[in-house]
Design a protein around this motif. Structure first.
Motif, mmCIF file in Angstrom:
data_model
loop_
_atom_site.group_PDB
_atom_site.id
_atom_site.type_symbol
_atom_site.label_atom_id
_atom_site.label_comp_id
_atom_site.label_asym_id
_atom_site.label_seq_id
_atom_site.Cartn_x
_atom_site.Cartn_y
_atom_site.Cartn_z
ATOM 1 N N ARG A 1 0.838 -1.213 0.000
ATOM 2 C CA ARG A 1 0.000 0.000 0.000
ATOM 3 C C ARG A 1 0.865 1.251 0.000
ATOM 4 N NH1 ARG A 1 -5.128 -1.232 2.543
ATOM 5 N NH2 ARG A 1 -5.873 -2.952 1.283
ATOM 6 N N GLU A 2 1.909 1.185 0.784
ATOM 7 C CA GLU A 2 2.803 2.339 0.902
ATOM 8 C C GLU A 2 3.289 2.742 -0.482
ATOM 9 O OE1 GLU A 2 3.535 3.895 3.811
ATOM 10 O OE2 GLU A 2 5.676 4.087 4.063
ATOM 11 N N LYS A 3 3.636 1.711 -1.252
ATOM 12 C CA LYS A 3 4.155 2.002 -2.588
ATOM 13 C C LYS A 3 3.065 2.653 -3.450
ATOM 14 C CE LYS A 3 6.021 -0.518 -5.983
ATOM 15 N NZ LYS A 3 6.072 -1.855 -6.542
ATOM 16 N N VAL A 4 1.895 1.994 -3.395
ATOM 17 C CA VAL A 4 0.772 2.518 -4.184
ATOM 18 C C VAL A 4 0.468 3.951 -3.773
ATOM 19 C CG1 VAL A 4 -1.702 2.274 -4.595
ATOM 20 C CG2 VAL A 4 -0.227 0.257 -4.554
ATOM 21 N N MET A 5 0.560 4.174 -2.454
ATOM 22 C CA MET A 5 0.242 5.487 -1.917
ATOM 23 C C MET A 5 1.213 6.525 -2.440
ATOM 24 S SD MET A 5 -1.871 5.927 0.972
ATOM 25 C CE MET A 5 -1.352 6.034 2.669
ATOM 26 N N ASN B 1 0.251 9.727 -4.364
ATOM 27 C CA ASN B 1 0.625 11.060 -3.881
ATOM 28 C C ASN B 1 1.218 11.894 -5.006
ATOM 29 O OD1 ASN B 1 -0.238 11.111 -1.306
ATOM 30 N ND2 ASN B 1 1.687 10.396 -0.404
ATOM 31 N N ARG B 2 2.047 11.226 -5.783
ATOM 32 C CA ARG B 2 2.678 11.954 -6.884
ATOM 33 C C ARG B 2 1.623 12.488 -7.859
ATOM 34 N NH1 ARG B 2 6.678 8.622 -6.836
ATOM 35 N NH2 ARG B 2 5.735 7.169 -8.292
ATOM 36 N N SER B 3 0.695 11.573 -8.231
ATOM 37 C CA SER B 3 -0.328 12.012 -9.199
ATOM 38 C C SER B 3 -1.225 13.068 -8.558
ATOM 39 C CB SER B 3 -1.134 10.822 -9.704
ATOM 40 O OG SER B 3 -2.112 10.487 -8.763
ATOM 41 N N LEU B 4 -1.424 12.914 -7.229
ATOM 42 C CA LEU B 4 -2.243 13.890 -6.522
ATOM 43 C C LEU B 4 -1.595 15.267 -6.561
ATOM 44 C CD1 LEU B 4 -4.879 13.573 -4.997
ATOM 45 C CD2 LEU B 4 -3.577 13.596 -2.882
ATOM 46 N N ALA B 5 -0.268 15.270 -6.390
ATOM 47 C CA ALA B 5 0.458 16.547 -6.414
ATOM 48 C C ALA B 5 0.249 17.233 -7.758
ATOM 49 C CB ALA B 5 1.950 16.296 -6.171
ATOM 50 N N GLU B 6 0.290 16.420 -8.830
ATOM 51 C CA GLU B 6 0.061 17.010 -10.154
ATOM 52 C C GLU B 6 -1.344 17.596 -10.243
ATOM 53 O OE1 GLU B 6 0.809 13.768 -12.751
ATOM 54 O OE2 GLU B 6 2.938 13.664 -12.199
#
Lengths: 195, 635
Positions: free
Chosen positions: B233-237, B241-246
């Protein structure tokens, strides 16, 4: 102080007990402290105690079977020379039995009447030498004279500190084939052992 | 206890559980044993004493029977062997004291003077028993026993033994719980330590050792699975997060655009002359409304809630509240005109209020957006206009009535004049004829010619007077309206007129003529005048043409008569329908100059209009209208 009835008593109930007590009061029983009763002279009191004792002795004496005609034959108590005592005794035994046996009271005169079939013989006063006394018949002979035991009496009343007591001759009892209860002996004033 | 349960380790809790369970079980058992023993002790002790009393009684029967107190006392003295028995007595059947016994050294308690029935009584640490003595025949006496009742001492010793046992059990239980700790809590503590390590180091690659095969082993497996899952999950998260930042950046750009748009809107509103405000669902100002405050001069604080109503003219507030109530029920926009205080002019000014509901997605009203437009000048102008109109109307009415009075006067005057003129004109005509018949020889040629003129003029005068009379009578006679077949009427009139006609035969074309509601005799005069005019003015043509037709308009029938005759100068159009107004010389076209005036008058009385088109030598067209429905005034 309230007294709790014992469980056994409670189970039976109190009514029969009180009924018994009432009967006893009505008919009267052997007075034990008659001498102390007021209005009655010492001689009468003594006579009453002795009559009661005579009645009671029956419970502590065992006669040979041959002494009775049958299982329901009465216990015969003969009184010689004291009709008033005999009357007293009649009053006591009225309605009472010794086991299955009723009581019969006979009054006998000073001269020698027949004593066949008698189980208890009371000789008032000096008594003298009665044929029955001399014989080995199974009769409980009771007297009230000094030295009566030496003269073939089984039980003799004595006065100790103004109380009626009695002495017992075991030898005489043996001679007459009478078995005296140890409990009777325990309360006797003096017991003369068999020679 | 709650604090303990919260702050201590599972090892401590397990130990407490074992100890508490053990202690509870032991205490319950101890209580049960004590209670049972107390009951048993009492029952057995009472039973024992009763038996003892019975034995004494039975052995004392002889003593009682033969009044042997000594023997009875001896019997009682055997109780020395029972140290718990403190005292005893035997009563005779009559209740007198017969023999007594008291234990050596025991406190001499008074023996009751009278016996009681069978039973027992417990008083503190002593018990008293009464037992009747009876042989098979009768009651002989009563035995009395007084003994220790050591229940509490017994319970005390019992309790101390139990306390010792409980203490021992607890020690054993403690030992057992220590052993349990080793077995149960060690794997749990191992997992706990691992958890702490994972939490502090954020290292999801760590794994718990599975040491046992029970629930804890299962827990370790579950924990390991969970760690693996969390690592995943951590990895997926992190990816998310990265896509969320975009996305956040995109949002920020969108938000900036929105802000710019809002700023534009705000400026637009500020630039508007109208007042714009927003209210909550119940029509209350929730936030300061700068444009409202600017217009009314009311402070933001004062206008909050329903405070803004105070700036509305008192007479308009009820209407405002009603409109808001209705708008709330209908959830629909509404308009209202009211007077609002205007700070700059210091007066209430007329304003148009438009209120539009702003609805949330469920359709409930979230807020109202209200615009207020100052229409004071316009409204004042309208009011002034209305006032002027009213004034004008009254002036017109006044003038009209004056005019009507003048007309009446004029009519009666011209009637009387015409009437009075008839007699002299007739006299002139009559005498000139008599002159011609009786004295024509004496007059000579010149005389006859002049007399002829006199006769002609007198005749013309008579006709003029007749026409004038007819014209003036029009004002008095009421209309007798009936539905007329105009076409039939026109044809019969035309026939009669053509019968007396001199000159070339005209080409008459009659179109469809709708029926109309009119007074027959008056309308005949209208048509007679128009037809005779058309014949008259076209008679000089080589091929005169007369067209008669009608056009149906919305409310009127328009009839017209067209000829190709002399026509007229349009400059004098206005004079055509005046009395005695003639555009042609009487010598050229004979006439009194009353006909068209009569036509005008009759058509006007029917509620119609009359007009004409024409040019010199190009013919003329005369129009008149009749209403399809009878006019109200019925003039």
């Amino acid at each position: 102080m309230p007294i709790r009835p014992h469980p056994d008593v409670r189970r039976r109930g109190l009514a029969p007990l009180w009924l018994l007590l009432a009967c006893w009061v009505l008919f009267g029983a052997a007075p034990r402290d008659v001498a102390a009763q007021p209005g009655i002279d010492a001689a009468t009191a003594e006579r009453r105690v002795k009559a009661a004792f005579l009645y009671r002795f029956v419970d502590y004496v065992e006669w040979p079977e041959a002494a009775f005609a049958s299982a329901a034959a009465p216990v015969v108590i003969a009184v010689v020379g004291d009709d008033r005592l005999a009357d007293e005794l009649l009053r006591i035994v009225a309605g009472r039995t010794a086991g299955a046996r009723p009581f019969t009271i006979r009054k006998l005169g000073g001269d020698v009447p027949a004593t066949v079939g008698v189980h208890v013989l009371f000789m008032a006063g000096e008594g003298g030498r009665h044929p029955t006394v001399a014989a080995a018949a199974p009769v409980l002979v009771v007297g009230e004279a000094d030295g009566a035991l030496e003269r073939g009496y089984t039980i003799n009343f004595v006065l100790v500190d103004e109380h009626v007591r009695f002495d017992v001759s075991l030898g005489d009892a043996d001679r007459r084939s009478l078995k005296l209860s140890s409990r009777l002996l325990a309360v006797a004033h003096d017991v003369v052992p068999a020679p | 206890m709650t604090m303990l349960a919260r702050s201590h380790s599972i090892r401590y809790k397990l130990m407490m559980v074992v100890l508490a369970t053990t202690l509870t079980a032991l205490l319950v058992m101890a209580a049960a044993m004590v209670i049972y023993d107390a009951r048993t002790y009492k029952r057995e002790w009472v039973s024992d004493l009763m038996t003892q009393a019975n034995i004494i009684g039975i052995s004392s029967v002889a003593a009682l029977s033969f009044d042997d107190r000594k023997a009875a006392a001896e019997n009682l003295s055997t109780l020395k062997l029972r140290p718990q028995i403190l005292g005893a007595a035997i009563y005779t059947a009559r209740g007198a004291l017969f023999a007594t016994y008291a234990k050596d050294g025991a406190p001499a308690a008074a023996v009751p003077t009278l016996p009681q029935g069978d039973g027992y009584d417990i008083d503190g640490d002593e018990i008293v028993v009464f037992k009747r003595i009876a042989d098979d025949k009768e009651i002989l006496g009563t035995v009395y026993l007084r003994a220790r009742y050591a229940l509490f001492a017994r319970i005390g010793s019992y309790a101390s033994i139990l306390a010792a046992v409980i203490t021992l059990c607890l020690v054993v239980a403690l030992a057992v719980s220590f052993w349990l700790n080793a077995v149960v809590t060690k794997p749990i503590l191992a997992i706990t330590a691992l958890t702490r390590k994972v939490r502090e180091g954020r290292d999801f690659t760590l794994r718990a050792d599975r040491t046992t095969d029970d629930e804890i082993g299962y827990l370790a497996d579950g924990f390991n699975d969970m760690l693996a899952e969390i690592g995943q999950r951590e990895k997926v998260m992190a990816d998310a997060n990265r896509s969320l930042a975009e996305q956040v950046e995109e949002r920020a750009a969108a938000a900036a655009a929105l802000r710019a748009s809002e700023e534009r809107n705000r400026l637009l509103i500020a630039a508007m002359t109208s007042v714009v405000c927003t209210t909550d669902a119940r029509g209350r100002f929730a936030v300061p409304q700068p444009s409202w405050s600017a217009y009314t001069g009311q402070s933001a604080d004062a206008s909050i809630g329903l405070g803004w109503h105070g700036m509305v003219h008192a007479e308009d507030r009820t209407a405002l509240e009603l409109a808001f109530a209705r708008g709330t029920v209908d959830a629909a926009r509404f308009d209202l005109e009211l007077r609002v205080f205007h700070a700059a002019s210091g007066t209430h000014r007329h304003a148009a209020l438009r209120v539009v509901p702003f609805q949330d997605p469920q359709g409930a009203i979230a807020e109202w957006i209200a615009t207020l437009t100052d229409i004071h000048d316009q409204r004042v102008a309208e009011i002034e206009l209305t006032r002027l109109n009213t004034e004008l109307e009254s002036r017109v009415a006044r003038r009209t009535s004056e005019l009507e009075a003048a007309n009446k006067e004029l009519e009666s005057f011209s009637y009387s004049v015409s009437h009075d003129l008839r007699a002299p004109v007739r006299a002139i005509a009559g005498f000139s004829r008599m002159l011609y018949e009786d004295h024509s020889n004496a007059l000579g040629g010149e005389g006859l010619r002049k007399l002829d003129i006199v006769q002609g003029e007198a005749k013309r005068m008579g006709m003029l007077i007749d026409d004038l009379l007819a014209f003036s009578r029009l004002g008095r006679k009421p209309l007798d309206l009936a539905e007329l077949d105009i076409e039939a009427l026109v044809r019969s009139l035309l026939e009669r007129t053509l019968a007396h006609h001199e000159g070339p035969r005209p080409d008459v074309r009659i179109g469809a003529l709708p029926k109309a509601l009119a007074d027959r005799s008056l309308l005949e005069q209208v048509w007679a005048n128009l037809l005779s005019n058309a014949l008259k003015y076209s008679s000089k043509r080589a091929a005169p043409v007369i067209e008669i037709a009608a056009i149906s308009e919305e409310r009127d029938h328009v009839y017209f008569v067209r000829d190709n005759g002399a026509g007229f100068d349009p400059r004098y159009k206005a004079k055509l329908f005046g009395v005695f107004q003639r555009l042609h010389d009487a010598g050229e076209f004979p006439g009194t100059g009353v006909g068209l005036a009569l036509v005008h008058r009759i058509v006007a009385r029917h509620g119609g209009r009359v007009w004409a088109d024409g040019e010199p030598d190009k013919g003329a067209t005369f129009y008149f209208t009749l209403p399809k429905e009878p006019s109200d005034d019925g003039r």
